[in-house]
Design a protein around this motif. Sequence first.
Motif, short mmCIF file in Angstrom:
data_model
loop_
_atom_site.label_atom_id
_atom_site.label_comp_id
_atom_site.label_asym_id
_atom_site.label_seq_id
_atom_site.Cartn_x
_atom_site.Cartn_y
_atom_site.Cartn_z
N LEU A 1 -13.38 -6.57 -8.40
CA LEU A 1 -14.68 -6.06 -7.97
C LEU A 1 -14.46 -4.69 -7.36
CD1 LEU A 1 -17.71 -6.43 -7.35
CD2 LEU A 1 -17.05 -7.56 -5.24
N ASN A 2 -15.19 -3.71 -7.85
CA ASN A 2 -15.09 -2.33 -7.37
C ASN A 2 -16.51 -1.91 -6.98
OD1 ASN A 2 -14.14 0.20 -6.83
ND2 ASN A 2 -13.99 0.83 -8.96
N ILE A 3 -16.73 -1.66 -5.70
CA ILE A 3 -18.07 -1.31 -5.22
C ILE A 3 -18.04 0.09 -4.62
CG2 ILE A 3 -19.92 -1.93 -3.64
CD1 ILE A 3 -18.82 -4.75 -3.61
N SER A 4 -18.93 0.93 -5.09
CA SER A 4 -19.07 2.28 -4.54
C SER A 4 -20.50 2.47 -4.07
CB SER A 4 -18.75 3.33 -5.60
OG SER A 4 -17.43 3.19 -6.04
N TYR A 5 -20.66 3.01 -2.88
CA TYR A 5 -21.98 3.26 -2.31
C TYR A 5 -22.01 4.64 -1.68
CZ TYR A 5 -23.11 -1.71 -2.54
OH TYR A 5 -23.37 -2.96 -2.96
N PRO A 6 -23.17 5.24 -1.64
CA PRO A 6 -23.29 6.43 -0.80
C PRO A 6 -23.28 6.00 0.66
CG PRO A 6 -25.41 5.82 -1.69
CD PRO A 6 -24.40 4.89 -2.30
N SER B 1 -12.37 4.38 10.70
CA SER B 1 -11.46 3.27 10.39
C SER B 1 -11.74 2.71 9.01
CB SER B 1 -11.60 2.16 11.42
OG SER B 1 -11.04 2.54 12.64
N GLN B 2 -10.65 2.36 8.34
CA GLN B 2 -10.73 1.69 7.06
C GLN B 2 -10.00 0.35 7.21
OE1 GLN B 2 -12.68 3.04 4.56
NE2 GLN B 2 -13.12 4.38 6.28
N TRP B 3 -10.14 -0.51 6.22
CA TRP B 3 -9.67 -1.88 6.36
C TRP B 3 -8.95 -2.32 5.08
CZ3 TRP B 3 -10.95 -3.37 11.24
CH2 TRP B 3 -11.95 -2.64 11.86
N SER B 4 -7.97 -3.18 5.26
CA SER B 4 -7.32 -3.80 4.11
C SER B 4 -6.83 -5.17 4.53
CB SER B 4 -6.15 -2.94 3.60
OG SER B 4 -5.10 -2.94 4.54
N ILE C 1 -17.93 3.36 5.21
CA ILE C 1 -17.16 2.86 4.08
C ILE C 1 -17.94 3.16 2.81
CG2 ILE C 1 -16.23 0.81 2.97
CD1 ILE C 1 -16.01 -0.40 5.81
N ASP C 2 -17.30 3.90 1.90
CA ASP C 2 -17.99 4.26 0.67
C ASP C 2 -17.47 3.53 -0.56
OD1 ASP C 2 -19.74 6.00 1.85
OD2 ASP C 2 -18.45 7.73 1.60
N LYS D 1 -9.47 -3.63 0.01
CA LYS D 1 -9.20 -2.35 0.67
C LYS D 1 -10.48 -1.55 0.65
CE LYS D 1 -5.99 1.46 1.07
NZ LYS D 1 -6.27 1.68 2.44
N THR D 2 -10.75 -0.86 1.76
CA THR D 2 -11.91 0.02 1.83
C THR D 2 -11.44 1.46 1.82
OG1 THR D 2 -11.98 0.18 4.24
CG2 THR D 2 -13.15 -1.68 3.23
N TYR D 3 -12.34 2.36 1.42
CA TYR D 3 -12.04 3.79 1.34
C TYR D 3 -13.19 4.58 1.93
CZ TYR D 3 -8.55 2.24 -2.02
OH TYR D 3 -7.51 1.60 -2.62
N PRO D 4 -12.90 5.69 2.60
CA PRO D 4 -13.97 6.56 3.09
C PRO D 4 -14.51 7.40 1.95
CG PRO D 4 -11.87 7.52 3.63
CD PRO D 4 -11.58 6.19 2.98
#
Length: 151
Positions: free
Chosen positions: A112-117, A70-73, A127-128, A147-150
């Motif tokens: 704000l743009n957050i990217s994580y492993p 699941s992703q979220w917005s 959520i990545d 918005k989240t992205y896989p």
Amino acid sequence: MIALAVLFVAVVEVPALVWFCGFFYAFQHAGQWEERATECGKAMTAMGWELPPGAERQQCLEIDDPIFPSQWSGTFRMPRAEVRGWLDTHPKDSPSQPDPRGVFEYNGGLHLNISYPKAPNFGNGDIDKIVVEVAWEGEDSAAVTFKTYPG
């Protein structure tokens, strides 16, 4: 000779079959996602965040896909004076960004743009990437969209 045949099947045929089945499943279910309204607090919890206490006019979605988690917005309004402090309480990208807090300011608001492993300590672990846009709505209010992205 039998050992060589067994090795061939184990090394070549089984992985090829697994890849084929995975591709076939993805092809059959591509584009079959479902969006459903959800509470913004639930979406924030899934991200590993907290909804700000002054959040109003909340409209959030859970995007359920048969292939990805699941992703979220969503969008909500909050007091403009509290936005920067709320964003600063959440983990950011690499400290090598121009703004060490990871929040970029532009004429109409913040980004704000957050990217994580993938990691179990980041929200639900699936959520990545999170993108947050804040648009100023006058002197007192701000519209927050996320918005989240896989991975």
